[in-house]
Design a protein around this motif. Structure first.
Motif, short mmCIF file in Angstrom:
data_model
loop_
_atom_site.label_atom_id
_atom_site.label_comp_id
_atom_site.label_asym_id
_atom_site.label_seq_id
_atom_site.Cartn_x
_atom_site.Cartn_y
_atom_site.Cartn_z
N THR A 113 0.91 -1.14 -0.09
CA THR A 113 -0.31 -0.01 0.29
C THR A 113 0.81 0.97 0.01
OG1 THR A 113 -1.90 -1.01 1.55
CG2 THR A 113 -1.94 0.84 0.99
N VAL A 114 2.07 0.93 0.94
CA VAL A 114 3.05 2.02 0.75
C VAL A 114 3.36 2.94 -0.44
CG1 VAL A 114 4.59 3.50 2.13
CG2 VAL A 114 2.96 1.84 3.30
N ALA A 115 3.93 1.47 -1.01
CA ALA A 115 4.97 1.66 -2.10
C ALA A 115 3.27 1.95 -3.22
CB ALA A 115 5.25 -0.05 -2.84
N ALA A 116 2.42 1.63 -3.34
CA ALA A 116 1.93 1.98 -4.56
C ALA A 116 1.46 2.93 -4.21
CB ALA A 116 0.62 0.87 -4.52
N ILE A 117 1.19 3.75 -3.10
CA ILE A 117 0.60 5.45 -2.84
C ILE A 117 2.16 6.42 -3.40
CG2 ILE A 117 0.37 7.47 -1.13
CD1 ILE A 117 -1.68 4.67 0.53
N LYS A 118 3.01 6.06 -2.71
CA LYS A 118 4.05 6.98 -3.32
C LYS A 118 4.38 6.57 -5.01
CE LYS A 118 6.63 6.82 0.92
NZ LYS A 118 8.67 6.93 0.93
N ALA A 119 3.79 5.32 -5.40
CA ALA A 119 4.36 5.33 -7.19
C ALA A 119 3.17 6.47 -7.55
CB ALA A 119 4.03 4.08 -7.72
N ILE A 120 2.35 6.19 -7.47
CA ILE A 120 0.76 7.56 -7.70
C ILE A 120 1.81 8.85 -7.75
CG2 ILE A 120 -1.20 8.58 -7.19
CD1 ILE A 120 -2.34 5.26 -6.22
N TRP A 124 1.96 11.25 -10.37
CA TRP A 124 1.33 13.25 -10.24
C TRP A 124 2.69 14.25 -10.46
CZ3 TRP A 124 -2.95 11.66 -6.23
CH2 TRP A 124 -4.01 10.82 -6.83
N GLU A 125 3.49 13.80 -9.89
CA GLU A 125 4.78 14.94 -9.96
C GLU A 125 5.04 15.20 -10.98
OE1 GLU A 125 5.44 16.67 -7.08
OE2 GLU A 125 3.46 16.34 -6.14
N GLY A 126 4.99 13.82 -12.30
CA GLY A 126 5.53 13.98 -13.25
C GLY A 126 7.43 13.45 -13.17
N THR A 127 7.62 12.32 -11.97
CA THR A 127 8.82 12.21 -11.67
C THR A 127 8.58 11.07 -12.97
OG1 THR A 127 8.29 11.32 -10.27
CG2 THR A 127 9.46 13.19 -10.29
N GLU A 128 7.84 10.04 -12.86
CA GLU A 128 7.74 8.56 -13.95
C GLU A 128 6.48 8.62 -13.65
OE1 GLU A 128 8.42 5.31 -10.40
OE2 GLU A 128 9.89 6.83 -10.44
N PRO A 129 6.21 7.55 -14.96
CA PRO A 129 4.69 7.05 -15.45
C PRO A 129 4.71 6.47 -14.10
CG PRO A 129 7.05 5.56 -16.80
CD PRO A 129 7.54 7.19 -16.08
N LEU A 130 3.28 5.80 -14.36
CA LEU A 130 2.63 4.53 -13.69
C LEU A 130 2.34 3.53 -13.94
CD1 LEU A 130 1.39 4.62 -10.85
CD2 LEU A 130 -0.64 4.86 -11.76
N ASN A 131 3.61 2.80 -13.40
CA ASN A 131 3.35 1.67 -13.86
C ASN A 131 3.78 0.24 -12.72
OD1 ASN A 131 3.48 -0.69 -15.17
ND2 ASN A 131 5.71 -0.55 -15.61
N PHE A 132 2.99 0.46 -11.60
CA PHE A 132 2.85 -0.22 -10.15
C PHE A 132 2.07 -1.66 -10.59
CE2 PHE A 132 2.41 -1.69 -5.95
CZ PHE A 132 3.36 -1.35 -5.90
N ARG A 133 3.03 -2.70 -10.13
CA ARG A 133 2.39 -4.21 -10.48
C ARG A 133 3.38 -4.90 -9.20
NH1 ARG A 133 1.07 -4.70 -15.88
NH2 ARG A 133 2.20 -3.23 -17.06
N GLY A 134 1.93 -5.38 -8.39
CA GLY A 134 2.34 -5.90 -7.05
C GLY A 134 1.44 -6.88 -6.75
#
Length: 336
Positions: A113-120, A124-134
């Motif tokens: 959950t923490v990792a996914a929130i930080k990926a989101i 949103w900050e534009g630092t990397e595309p959203l590609n979270f696969r857990g």
């Protein structure tokens, strides 16, 4: 030492109570997920005061990381950077029977959950595309019209509430800070919590200054015998409630009181709350809470957390604390 106090989450009370907390000199306020929503009161409080704000805690298990991310991101904006997201796991009975959600490997789920929130947040900050696969969550779709854009105050820090060594170690590996469970003792904090934090930091190559520890403590404060009697009675009731929970037995175990948990647990299932209270001794109250005048309580909090925590959340359960005593406690902790 910064001091945070719990705000009344009732819709008709939260604004005034937030202002009262500010008048006591506190640095921040927090909500917990009880009879009211944990996020909505902070929206009100963000406009009523300039205090720091945090959920303490929002239960992560029944919520999607995207829901938590949106609430946290917007509150960070509403409060002009004063909000932090505190997450907790709850116990199996509440997750399954109160939330009607799935209970499954809470430490692993919380870490993801923490990792996914930080990926989101990163997307949103534009630092990397959203590609979270857990294992529990997948977040791979974020069209531009669903992106709020960079937060002007930066993404909110993510804190995790923990007691056991596995959850505490995981918090130190993945989160920005730890909310120390208020059912605790000086010995448990030193012998169990701090080593678990150190293990998590070492695994990820972080240092103590990279990770915030926020103390939490049950406070029985008063200047008169009558005030202290009422305060001790209120705190004892919460200790009995916590002590009846199998997940919290490590604290009792460290202090040599593990045998009281099964009896408290059995009594709780039959509603014999008065008998539960009778099992809580003065020694237990003095060990698991702090008791005394505002200055004495502040000294005990300093001793328990021994420079490891720069902030504390104070609870005054089951009794009506005197505002003057709370103000004096806050002032004494500020001097710490």
């Amino acid at each position: 030492m910064k001091v945070h106090l719990q705000v009344d989450g009732s819709p008709e009370k939260v604004s005034r109570h937030a202002q009262e907390i500010a008048e006591l000199g506190a640095d921040g306020l927090f909500t917990f997920e009880g009879p009211h929503d944990t996020f909505f009161p902070l929206v009100v409080a963000s406009g009523s005061t300039d205090l720091e704000l945090m959920t303490n805690v929002a239960i992560a298990g029944p919520r999607s990381p995207i829901h938590l991310a949106h609430a946290a991101y917007d509150l960070r904006c509403y409060s002009r950077g004063r909000f932090r997201l505190g997450l907790g796991s709850q116990i199996k009975a509440h997750i399954e029977r109160r939330y009607s959600a799935r209970w499954d490997r809470p430490v692993a789920r919380m870490a993801e959950t923490v990792a996914a929130i930080k990926a989101i947040f990163a997307a949103w900050e534009g630092t990397e595309p959203l590609n979270f696969r857990g294992e529990f969550f997948t977040h791979t779709l974020m069209p531009p019209n669903f992106v709020p854009g960079p937060n002007p105050y930066g993404p909110p820090p993510v804190l995790v509430g923990a007691l056991g060594p596995r959850m505490t170690t995981m918090a130190a590996e993945t989160a920005d800070g730890l909310l120390v469970m208020p059912f605790n003792s000086t010995r448990h904090f030193a012998e169990r919590t701090i080593p678990a934090v150190q293990t998590g930091l070492e695994r990820t190559g972080r240092y103590a200054e990279d990770f915030q520890i926020i103390a939490q403590v049950m406070v029985a404060v008063g200047r008169t015998e009558q005030q202290l009697t009422a305060a001790i009675e209120g705190v004892s009731g919460l200790i009995a409630f916590y002590g009846s929970t199998p997940a919290y037995v490590p604290v009792l175990e460290v202090e040599g009181w593990a045998e009281v948990m099964p009896e408290l647990n059995a009594l709780s299932k039959t509603g014999r709350f008065a008998r539960m209270r009778e099992l809580i001794t003065p020694e237990m109250v003095a060990t698991l809470a702090v008791v005394g005048s505002p200055e004495e309580c502040a000294d005990q909090i300093r001793t328990r957390f021994a420079g490891r925590a720069s902030e504390v959340c104070c609870y005054f359960p089951g009794y009506r604390e005197a505002p003057a005593d709370v103000a004096d406690l806050v002032a004494a902790l500020h001097r710490a």
